[in-house]
Design an enzyme around this catalytic site. Structure first.
Site, PDB file in Angstrom:
ATOM      1  N   ASP A  88      46.912  41.303  44.394  1.00  0.00           N
ATOM      2  CA  ASP A  88      45.803  40.730  44.596  1.00  0.00           C
ATOM      3  C   ASP A  88      44.456  41.340  43.269  1.00  0.00           C
ATOM      4  OD1 ASP A  88      45.332  38.838  46.293  1.00  0.00           O
ATOM      5  OD2 ASP A  88      45.471  40.270  47.852  1.00  0.00           O
TER       6      ASP A  88
HETATM    7  C1  GLC Z   1      42.092  44.589  47.974  1.00  0.00           C
HETATM    8  C2  GLC Z   1      43.118  45.344  48.101  1.00  0.00           C
HETATM    9  C3  GLC Z   1      44.471  44.739  48.073  1.00  0.00           C
HETATM   10  C4  GLC Z   1      44.257  43.355  49.092  1.00  0.00           C
HETATM   11  C5  GLC Z   1      42.745  42.886  48.688  1.00  0.00           C
HETATM   12  C6  GLC Z   1      42.736  41.478  49.583  1.00  0.00           C
HETATM   13  O1  GLC Z   1      41.802  44.108  46.554  1.00  0.00           O
HETATM   14  O2  GLC Z   1      43.420  46.338  47.080  1.00  0.00           O
HETATM   15  O3  GLC Z   1      45.318  45.445  48.378  1.00  0.00           O
HETATM   16  O4  GLC Z   1      45.338  42.467  48.921  1.00  0.00           O
HETATM   17  O5  GLC Z   1      41.754  43.404  48.744  1.00  0.00           O
HETATM   18  O6  GLC Z   1      41.497  41.311  49.920  1.00  0.00           O
HETATM   19  C1  GLC Z   2      47.894  43.503  50.107  1.00  0.00           C
HETATM   20  C2  GLC Z   2      47.556  42.015  50.482  1.00  0.00           C
HETATM   21  C3  GLC Z   2      48.770  41.270  50.069  1.00  0.00           C
HETATM   22  C4  GLC Z   2      48.897  41.503  48.600  1.00  0.00           C
HETATM   23  C5  GLC Z   2      48.898  42.907  48.122  1.00  0.00           C
HETATM   24  C6  GLC Z   2      48.873  43.169  46.747  1.00  0.00           C
HETATM   25  O1  GLC Z   2      48.822  43.959  50.932  1.00  0.00           O
HETATM   26  O2  GLC Z   2      47.610  41.736  51.866  1.00  0.00           O
HETATM   27  O3  GLC Z   2      48.375  39.811  49.919  1.00  0.00           O
HETATM   28  O4  GLC Z   2      50.084  40.943  47.894  1.00  0.00           O
HETATM   29  O5  GLC Z   2      48.083  43.606  48.875  1.00  0.00           O
HETATM   30  O6  GLC Z   2      47.921  43.021  46.171  1.00  0.00           O
END
Ligand code: GLC
Ligand code: GLC
Length: 818
Positions: free
Chosen positions: A484
């Site tokens: 993400d």
């Molecule tokens: C933030 C977090 C990431 C997560 C995302 C979703 O970017 O760092 O881990 O998946 O929020 O909202």
């Molecule tokens: C968080 C989110 C997941 C994402 C991950 C890496 O765990 O829940 O959807 O893939 O971060 O960013």
């Protein structure tokens, strides 16, 4: 250092000090009513949706961090104490918290009085039962004053912590005997209420927070408790609470049991009120109270909960040479998978329950670790998820559990989302043999008029990748892929812009995101997932379509070798300028973990040794003593072209943190490549039971995975964070059970392909599969990692390592490695 111990025979983690390095929590409830409960009885409750139907209040970002929960105050002379130590923090003579499967037991003792409180949500019940056994273990008669406390949340947790000008004037309660009802907004637009009751007459009560606590006091010194006298307050606006007051006298050796119930109920709109048109129609509450108002009924409820967990955990269990593996697989990893399945990423001590609904990619991956436990609920979940897909194969990234509708605030265009659904539907079919799911009509964007078969949803998912390729023929990265925080179309330079929802207007003309940025990770994921899609098509006799899909997979593999291999490892991406990301040519972030494992398991470039090179590079550049970091070197400055990843200090989260979720992909890949010792080394670095001894450093619960462990570049290398709600749970369950132990459900049977530490003599797995009970006994006389020399199925030798579906009854599979 440890703060407790595992009691495997009872499937509990026993915490022996309230001062754990972080609140160590448990989850109660599996379907409608959920509770989070910490080892000091902090936490909160909600019905189905942690945002929209919050029952009790909790303050995130609090000081101290874990304040507010369900508290019992015992006043013994001038001493006030809580069985869970907090919030009064009176030194206890004995403290213990047992977190078990769907229940928690907290015991405190002080000055000869023992208070044991058992908390659980009975199966199929919308309430939390709290049974207090209060005993006088001393030699003098004790006269105790007992106060209970919960603080109501005004239902919508977001509104509750922002809209004070309204909310301070809406709170309302109703009293009936020993039951306090919370009915804010019930008179007008709501048809649900909550209640807190005790199964004994009370000597007083409070329902107004400021009366009970006092404006200048806190949870640790409520003025009513200090005074030893209830206020008998009736809330009228401000903050409603529920507190019972009981005077209890216990002779030496005497015990008494009180049962508190915190419940939730809904009424049909035309039956909301009693005849007076004002009072709540309480028929449902009365029935709920009646269900658990004696110790016998509570004991039966606990026995039913235990029986349910015996059943759930009896589906797969293992006996290996390492107790910690058995503990993870047989108890805690499967338990965590149930929790992640239920809650996705919504409510934990790191997720506020306000921010996110059910994630499309998250929930699809959660199915992988869980599908064997409750396949019917997995099926329903798959259909709910697919119903939020769009006709072109793209997906809403999240949906709200209460409405099951795609969340338009966050929208779609995450390039990996559709692929996880192919994987999860395939996993469901492989586990159950239920091919009928593919015929199920499923709408797009929740519009029933658009329904097509689930199979068609998989088709559009697969071709969503094929139809969205960039200049090198690799999949477009879009707003983000699995990571993400790699936001290649964002170019954000204003504080507060969400990296997940903001795309730079400069890409508007291109359709909202860069048509140059490409993801090698999605390419590798596509080639990993693709064969399951082909397998489905072949099974259905759709050979032409299978051939066409296979061609797309083969073409993608060739493209990855041509444009996505950096010589020693696989690239991460091409950014929106067409520059390489995750390449030896980059100044920072030269290598990333995510594409490597899927590429290895897809055998991309295997013929030229690309797989082993990639795995060796992971070991050389990403391996640390606490696990594999996500990328290396960490980003030390903000790269506007990469987005959120470079906003974290090095070593945290996606910027070179040990992101345990994707460690599992490497564990799987090492096992796939036959390197069982490496696979196990990586497994044991992150599996929580293996980190119990370093709890003071690791900080989070030693019984569940967290999302992240701080990486080598961090100031707090080795510190865990974001425990409980992470795809790590599902993927590590897959890694240990299907890749290391190698028992893989397949479309037409079980494949047995262990990849274990050479030192192991063997192991045993018992597993239910399609109505049969399979016992797989693996022996490893030559002390190798991988390779099946012979297999005997129900007494008969069988060629190869595939066990067909054997049907009902007990089956024994004897496997000799060699
Ligand atoms: C933030 C977090 C990431 C997560 C995302 C979703 O970017 O760092 O881990 O998946 O929020 O909202
Ligand atoms: C968080 C989110 C997941 C994402 C991950 C890496 O765990 O829940 O959807 O893939 O971060 O960013």
């Amino acid at each position: 250092m440890k703060y407790g111990y595992f009691d495997d025979s009872r499937r509990e983690y026993v915490i022996t000090t309230p001062k754990t390095p972080y609140p160590w929590i448990n989850y109660l409830g599996m379907e409608g009513f959920f509770s989070l409960i910490s080892n000091t009885a902090g936490g909160y409750t909600f019905y189905k949706d942690a945002r929209l139907r919050r029952i009790t209040r909790y303050r995130y970002n609090n000081v101290p961090i874990d304040m507010g929960g369900r508290y019992l105050y015992i006043k013994d002379g001038d001493t006030v104490w809580n069985p869970g130590w907090s919030p009064c923090k009176t030194k206890l003579d004995f403290y213990e918290c047992r977190h078990g499967m769907g229940y928690t037991v907290i015991t405190g003792k002080k000055d000869g009085v023992s208070a044991e409180v058992t908390y659980f949500v009975p199966v199929g019940y919308d309430g939390e039962v709290q049974q207090l056994v209060l005993s006088n273990e001393g030699s003098e008669t004790k006269s105790l004053k007992l106060f209970s406390l919960v603080e109501w949340c005004l239902w919508d947790a977001q509104d509750d912590c922002t809209n004070f000008q309204r909310n301070f004037s809406t709170g309302r309660v109703e009293l009936e005997g020993s039951t306090i009802y919370h009915k804010t907004e019930y008179r007008d637009r709501r048809n649900h209420y909550a209640f807190f009751t005790v199964n004994a007459p009370i000597d007083g009560f409070d329902t107004d927070r400021d009366t009970f606590i006092g404006l200048y006091n806190g949870f640790g010194d409520p003025q009513v408790v200090e005074a030893g006298k209830p206020g008998n307050s009736v809330a009228d606006g401000w903050s409603p609470i529920a507190s019972h007051y009981n005077e209890i006298t216990l002779a030496p050796g005497e015990s008494t049991t009180l049962i508190f119930i915190l419940g939730y109920a809904e009424n049909p709109y035309d039956q909301k009120f009693e005849a007076d048109g004002v009072s709540i129609n309480k028929v449902k509450a009365h029935a709920m109270i009646d269900a658990y108002n004696t110790p016998e009924k509570v004991a039966a409820g606990l026995a039913a909960l235990r029986a349910e967990w015996d059943r759930l955990l009896g589906i797969i269990s293992v006996k290996t040479p390492d107790d910690r593996v058995d503990r993870m697989v047989n108890i805690w990893n499967q338990y965590q998978c149930m929790v992640t399945f239920n809650l996705s990423r919504s409510a934990s001590y790191f997720e506020s329950g306000i921010g996110r609904g059910m994630g499309f990619r998250d929930s699809n991956q959660d199915i992988l670790g869980f599908v064997h436990q409750i396949p019917d609920r997995a099926r329903e979940r798959l259909i709910d998820l697919a119903s939020t897909q769009l006709p072109d194969g793209g997906c809403y990234h999240q949906y709200q559990p209460l409405t099951k509708k795609g969340n338009s605030d966050i929208g779609g265009d995450f390039s990996d989302d559709p692929l996880w659904m192919i994987l999860s539907v395939a996993a469901y079919i492989k586990e159950t043999g239920d091919w009928s799911i593919l015929d199920e009509p499923v709408p797009y964007d929740n519009d029933p008029d658009t329904a097509q078969s689930m199979l068609q949803h998989l088709v559009v998912s697969f071709y969503h990748v094929v139809n969205n390729l960039g200049p090198h023929g690799l999949p477009l990265a879009m707003r983000a892929d699995w990571n993400d925080c790699i936001n290649l179309s964002c170019y954000s330079d204003k504080p507060g812009e969400s990296f997940q929802t903001y795309t730079n207007p400069k890409f508007k003309a291109e359709g909202g995101y860069s048509k140059t940025a490409e993801s090698v990770m999605v390419a590798a994921l596509f080639t990993y997932v693709g064969p399951s899609f082909v397998g489905i098509l072949k099974h259905l006799g759709k050979d032409d379509e299978a051939k066409r899909a296979q061609e797309a997979i083969d073409a993608m593999k060739a493209t990855v070798m041509k444009f996505g291999f950096d010589g020693e490892w696989f690239l991460r991406a091409y950014d929106a300028t067409g520059a390489k990301m995750g390449s030896a040519e980059c100044a920072e972030g030269k290598i990333f973990i995510e594409p490597q494992g899927f590429a290895v398991m897809s055998e991309i470039g295997k013929e030229v040794g690309a797989d082993i090179k990639a795995l060796d590079s992971v070991d050389r550049y990403l391996n640390t003593k606490y696990g594999l970091v996500l990328n290396n070197p960490a980003f030390s400055k903000y790269y506007i072209q990469y987005g959120e990843i470079s906003t974290y200090p090095g070593g945290y989260k996606e910027n070179a943190g040990i992101f345990t979720h994707n460690n599992a992909w490497i564990i799987c890949a090492e096992a796939y490549a036959g390197r069982g010792d490496k696979a196990f080394e990586y497994y044991s670095k992150i599996a929580p039971a293996f980190n119990e001894e370093i709890s003071e450093l690791h900080k989070t619960e030693p019984y569940v995975y967290g999302q992240m462990i701080a990486g080598k570049d961090a100031g707090r290398f080795g510190e865990g964070k974001n425990s409980w709600l992470s795809g790590t749970a599902a993927w590590n369950m897959v890694a240990i059970s299907q890749y290391i132990l190698g028992i893989q459900p397949d479309f037409d049977g079980l494949t047995i392909n262990p990849s274990i530490p050479k030192a192991w003599d063997g192991f045993v797995v018992t597993r239910k599969f399609r109505g049969g009970n399979y016992t797989v006994k693996v022996s490893n006389p030559k002390h190798i990692s991988q390779g099946v020399a012979s297999m005997i199925v129900d007494g008969k030798p069988v060629e190869g390592n595939r066990v067909p579906v054997l049907g009902a009854g007990d089956h024994v599979i004897e496997v000799v490695m060699g």
